[in-house]
Write a protein that holds these residues in place. Sequence first.
Motif, short mmCIF file in Angstrom:
data_model
loop_
_atom_site.label_atom_id
_atom_site.label_comp_id
_atom_site.label_asym_id
_atom_site.label_seq_id
_atom_site.Cartn_x
_atom_site.Cartn_y
_atom_site.Cartn_z
N THR A 1 6.32 4.65 -12.64
CA THR A 1 5.33 3.44 -12.55
C THR A 1 5.34 3.18 -10.91
O THR A 1 6.38 2.90 -10.44
N LEU A 2 4.02 3.02 -10.42
CA LEU A 2 3.93 2.51 -8.85
C LEU A 2 3.14 1.33 -8.82
O LEU A 2 2.43 1.26 -9.74
N ASP A 3 3.38 0.57 -7.83
CA ASP A 3 2.63 -0.67 -7.56
C ASP A 3 0.97 -0.20 -7.09
O ASP A 3 0.94 0.69 -6.19
N HIS A 4 -0.05 -0.63 -7.74
CA HIS A 4 -1.21 -0.37 -7.41
C HIS A 4 -1.83 -0.61 -6.09
O HIS A 4 -2.46 0.12 -5.46
N ASN A 5 -1.44 -1.76 -5.74
CA ASN A 5 -1.90 -2.12 -4.42
C ASN A 5 -1.46 -1.24 -3.26
O ASN A 5 -2.28 -0.80 -2.21
N LYS A 6 -0.29 -1.13 -3.37
CA LYS A 6 0.59 0.02 -2.55
C LYS A 6 -0.13 1.40 -2.41
O LYS A 6 -0.39 2.07 -1.44
N VAL A 7 -0.20 2.11 -3.54
CA VAL A 7 -1.11 3.34 -3.94
C VAL A 7 -2.50 3.20 -3.31
O VAL A 7 -3.02 4.13 -2.61
N ILE A 8 -3.22 2.09 -3.46
CA ILE A 8 -4.64 1.95 -2.88
C ILE A 8 -4.47 2.00 -1.44
O ILE A 8 -5.54 2.66 -0.94
N LYS A 9 -3.53 1.31 -0.87
CA LYS A 9 -3.67 1.35 0.56
C LYS A 9 -3.21 2.70 1.32
O LYS A 9 -3.59 3.12 2.12
N ALA A 10 -2.35 3.18 0.52
CA ALA A 10 -1.79 4.64 0.97
C ALA A 10 -2.80 5.71 0.83
O ALA A 10 -3.17 6.53 1.73
N GLN A 11 -3.57 5.78 -0.26
CA GLN A 11 -4.50 6.81 -0.65
C GLN A 11 -5.95 6.66 0.27
O GLN A 11 -6.55 7.60 0.42
N GLU A 12 -6.06 5.61 1.08
CA GLU A 12 -7.14 5.51 2.02
C GLU A 12 -7.02 6.45 3.14
O GLU A 12 -8.00 6.60 3.92
N ASP A 13 -5.70 6.70 3.39
CA ASP A 13 -5.23 7.77 4.57
C ASP A 13 -5.33 9.26 4.12
O ASP A 13 -4.72 9.43 3.16
N GLU A 14 -6.16 9.87 5.16
CA GLU A 14 -5.95 11.12 4.50
C GLU A 14 -4.77 12.19 4.55
O GLU A 14 -4.47 12.90 3.71
N GLY A 15 -3.80 11.57 5.09
CA GLY A 15 -2.42 12.15 5.28
C GLY A 15 -1.75 12.16 3.82
O GLY A 15 -0.79 12.74 3.73
N PHE A 16 -2.14 11.10 3.19
CA PHE A 16 -1.66 10.83 1.81
C PHE A 16 -1.53 12.02 1.00
O PHE A 16 -0.83 12.19 0.20
N TYR A 17 -2.77 12.72 1.17
CA TYR A 17 -3.04 14.04 0.40
C TYR A 17 -2.25 15.19 0.64
O TYR A 17 -2.33 16.25 0.12
N SER A 18 -1.75 15.36 1.92
CA SER A 18 -1.25 16.56 2.51
C SER A 18 0.21 16.51 3.16
O SER A 18 0.85 17.30 3.27
N HIS A 19 0.48 15.22 3.29
CA HIS A 19 2.02 14.76 4.05
C HIS A 19 3.11 14.98 2.88
O HIS A 19 2.67 14.61 1.74
N ILE A 20 4.31 15.12 3.12
CA ILE A 20 5.31 15.10 2.24
C ILE A 20 5.75 13.54 2.05
O ILE A 20 6.11 13.01 3.14
#
Length: 203
Positions: A45-64
């Motif tokens: 389980t993760l915090d939704h607000n933190k995930v929403i903020k992170a997924q707005e950045d392209e690097g979230f999808y390819s970074h480790i």
Amino acid sequence: MSNELYTLNAEVRADLGTGASRRLRREEKVPAILYGAEKEALALTLDHNKVIKAQEDEGFYSHILTLNIGGESVEAILKDIQRHPYKPKVTHLDFQRVDPSHKIHTKVPVHFLNEEKATKGGNTVAHHVTEIEIVCLPKNLPEFVEVDLAGIEVGQTIHLTDVKLPAGVVSVELAKGADHDQAVVTLNAPKGGASEETTEAAE
């Protein structure tokens, strides 16, 4: 993207199933799964607000990414993200553990450089792909791959074989053989079929 956004706190969840996931989402939590590296899969389980903020950045999808789970830091990459069909909500995440000694199979975005130069005179750029599927060790994983359009000519198509990948990075498609040399981008003449130079010459 800051290191803070590359790091997410996660909790192991015991309640599984559709009903449990709905309850989590009402509590502004995101259900997730972590698997891979020959270890048991973990429901998280993760915090939704933190995930929403992170997924707005392209690097979230390819970074480790780093997942902090019960005091343990686990490196992982995002393999899948599910969203609500019309609300700005993330409904589920799939993470794959990263083993430094094992290659990972993922996709990285393509950044097209000097596109404004290529489109002077009304030329148009056709992007055939926006991501390239790659295999590499975690230490060699690029956040993106660059394709420079500064020298492209009207009618020219840049293929995968023309793209310079970082050292240690292999294209999944090209590894299948020469007939998998995908088109990446094409520069087309303005509508009407003539480039600016041709039009001036005719005048």
